[in-house]
Design a protein around this motif. Sequence first.
Motif, mmCIF file in Angstrom:
data_model
loop_
_atom_site.group_PDB
_atom_site.id
_atom_site.type_symbol
_atom_site.label_atom_id
_atom_site.label_comp_id
_atom_site.label_asym_id
_atom_site.label_seq_id
_atom_site.Cartn_x
_atom_site.Cartn_y
_atom_site.Cartn_z
ATOM 1 N N PRO A 1 38.598 37.000 29.100
ATOM 2 C CA PRO A 1 37.473 37.376 28.226
ATOM 3 C C PRO A 1 37.985 37.931 26.906
ATOM 4 N N THR A 2 37.250 37.675 25.832
ATOM 5 C CA THR A 2 37.655 38.171 24.522
ATOM 6 C C THR A 2 37.527 39.685 24.423
ATOM 7 N N SER A 3 36.609 40.271 25.193
ATOM 8 C CA SER A 3 36.455 41.722 25.206
ATOM 9 C C SER A 3 37.580 42.352 26.025
ATOM 10 N N PRO A 4 38.287 43.351 25.508
ATOM 11 C CA PRO A 4 39.370 43.992 26.271
ATOM 12 C C PRO A 4 38.866 44.660 27.549
ATOM 13 N N TRP A 5 37.630 45.206 27.485
ATOM 14 C CA TRP A 5 37.082 45.853 28.678
ATOM 15 C C TRP A 5 36.782 44.830 29.764
ATOM 16 N N LEU A 6 36.200 43.694 29.375
ATOM 17 C CA LEU A 6 35.928 42.638 30.345
ATOM 18 C C LEU A 6 37.227 42.044 30.874
ATOM 19 N N ALA A 7 38.220 41.938 30.012
ATOM 20 C CA ALA A 7 39.520 41.420 30.449
ATOM 21 C C ALA A 7 40.148 42.343 31.483
ATOM 22 N N LEU A 8 40.022 43.666 31.262
ATOM 23 C CA LEU A 8 40.553 44.645 32.211
ATOM 24 C C LEU A 8 39.806 44.572 33.534
ATOM 25 N N ALA A 9 38.481 44.423 33.454
ATOM 26 C CA ALA A 9 37.671 44.314 34.673
ATOM 27 C C ALA A 9 38.026 43.047 35.436
ATOM 28 N N ARG A 10 38.235 41.949 34.725
ATOM 29 C CA ARG A 10 38.609 40.688 35.364
ATOM 30 C C ARG A 10 39.961 40.813 36.057
ATOM 31 N N GLN A 11 40.892 41.483 35.399
ATOM 32 C CA GLN A 11 42.216 41.674 35.990
ATOM 33 C C GLN A 11 42.139 42.536 37.244
ATOM 34 N N ALA A 12 41.307 43.583 37.189
ATOM 35 C CA ALA A 12 41.151 44.452 38.360
ATOM 36 C C ALA A 12 40.544 43.688 39.524
ATOM 37 N N ALA A 13 39.520 42.881 39.244
ATOM 38 C CA ALA A 13 38.880 42.082 40.296
ATOM 39 C C ALA A 13 39.867 41.081 40.884
ATOM 40 N N SER A 14 40.724 40.518 40.006
ATOM 41 C CA SER A 14 41.720 39.559 40.471
ATOM 42 C C SER A 14 42.748 40.217 41.386
ATOM 43 N N LEU A 15 43.115 41.452 41.055
ATOM 44 C CA LEU A 15 44.085 42.170 41.885
ATOM 45 C C LEU A 15 43.496 42.546 43.239
ATOM 46 N N LEU A 16 42.223 42.931 43.256
ATOM 47 C CA LEU A 16 41.567 43.306 44.509
ATOM 48 C C LEU A 16 41.342 42.104 45.410
ATOM 49 N N LYS A 17 41.135 40.919 44.792
ATOM 50 C CA LYS A 17 40.962 39.659 45.524
ATOM 51 C C LYS A 17 39.801 39.711 46.521
ATOM 52 N N PHE A 18 38.764 40.513 46.212
ATOM 53 C CA PHE A 18 37.639 40.586 47.126
ATOM 54 C C PHE A 18 36.871 39.274 47.194
ATOM 55 N N HIS A 19 37.042 38.413 46.178
ATOM 56 C CA HIS A 19 36.334 37.138 46.153
ATOM 57 C C HIS A 19 36.797 36.200 47.264
ATOM 58 N N ARG A 20 37.982 36.468 47.806
ATOM 59 C CA ARG A 20 38.516 35.567 48.828
ATOM 60 C C ARG A 20 37.709 35.607 50.130
ATOM 61 N N ILE A 21 36.907 36.644 50.290
ATOM 62 C CA ILE A 21 36.125 36.769 51.518
ATOM 63 C C ILE A 21 35.151 35.607 51.681
ATOM 64 N N ILE A 22 34.781 34.942 50.560
ATOM 65 C CA ILE A 22 33.810 33.850 50.642
ATOM 66 C C ILE A 22 34.480 32.481 50.691
ATOM 67 N N GLY A 23 35.811 32.436 50.712
ATOM 68 C CA GLY A 23 36.516 31.166 50.854
ATOM 69 C C GLY A 23 36.502 30.709 52.307
#
Length: 290
Positions: free
Chosen positions: A190-212
């Motif tokens: 994301p172009t926004s630094p805050w959104l980029a930080l949030a995206r990186q945090a979500a990527s590190l947590l990998k909570f999205h994998r629960i739906i794979g």
Amino acid sequence: MPPRSYTLKEIREKGQPPGLKERRNEEHWAGRLYARSLSPFLTWISLRIGFSPNQLTYLMILSGIGAGVAFGVGTGLVSAIVGALLVQLYLVLDCTDGEVARITGRTSITGVYLDRLGHYFSEVAVVIGLGFRAEAQFDLPWGQGGWIMLGLAGALGVALIKAETDNVVVARAKSGLPADPPGGDRALRPTSPWLALARQAASLLKFHRIIGAVELSLLILVAAVLDQVLGLPDLPNGLFAEYVEPGPLSYFGSPVEWTVTRGLLVAVAAVAVLQTVLHFVSIVASRRLK
């Protein structure tokens, strides 16, 4: 003319070219860990039989949908084990169809289309199967379709997330742009630094994998084991029936009967809905559509 016989060495060299396992956002972690080690054996058998890549993709789709059906028709360990094994077969077949295509030179746009569609069908089927599984565990109070509806909501989120990703390519193609935006990984941020930080945090947590499909199938199996050990599906009046007053754990004034499987379904639905929104924001706020 009989199908040509290939050695396992030839299959690994031609079917798994250098860099295949390192493909970002394309190669599943389970593929790198073990599926790509198993797939050459299935590829060898498939080549001997004469299966086409598209036929193997159809088998992949059937395996994924079959897993969802297996999860949904039972509540015990047997259905959970069968479902988990079918997802593993789905994963290996997902490797095999591409290997056969590369070895035989029979790659095609149809094959890519079927492969993408197969992921939609399979991952949606597993979530829906979890909904039916949770519904069948007790008779009250969501014995009227509530857990199934929750599973459908989670499945819709899974489908929308995939559609959001695929429609980036569609939007770029309709605008006359190449499928991949310039800048590589930087274009995904994301172009926004805050959104980029949030995206990186979500990527590190990998909570999205629960739906794979792969991860969820294993979680369903673990939930089935825990439910069996704790005896939750066998309690005639539900785990909380005598102790819970109407409130957060109630449904229209009746106590909700919880199991590990039902808790997993709630988590899956919540992540699917949240990830749908976050994924959309991440795409729109990035350079992928520029």
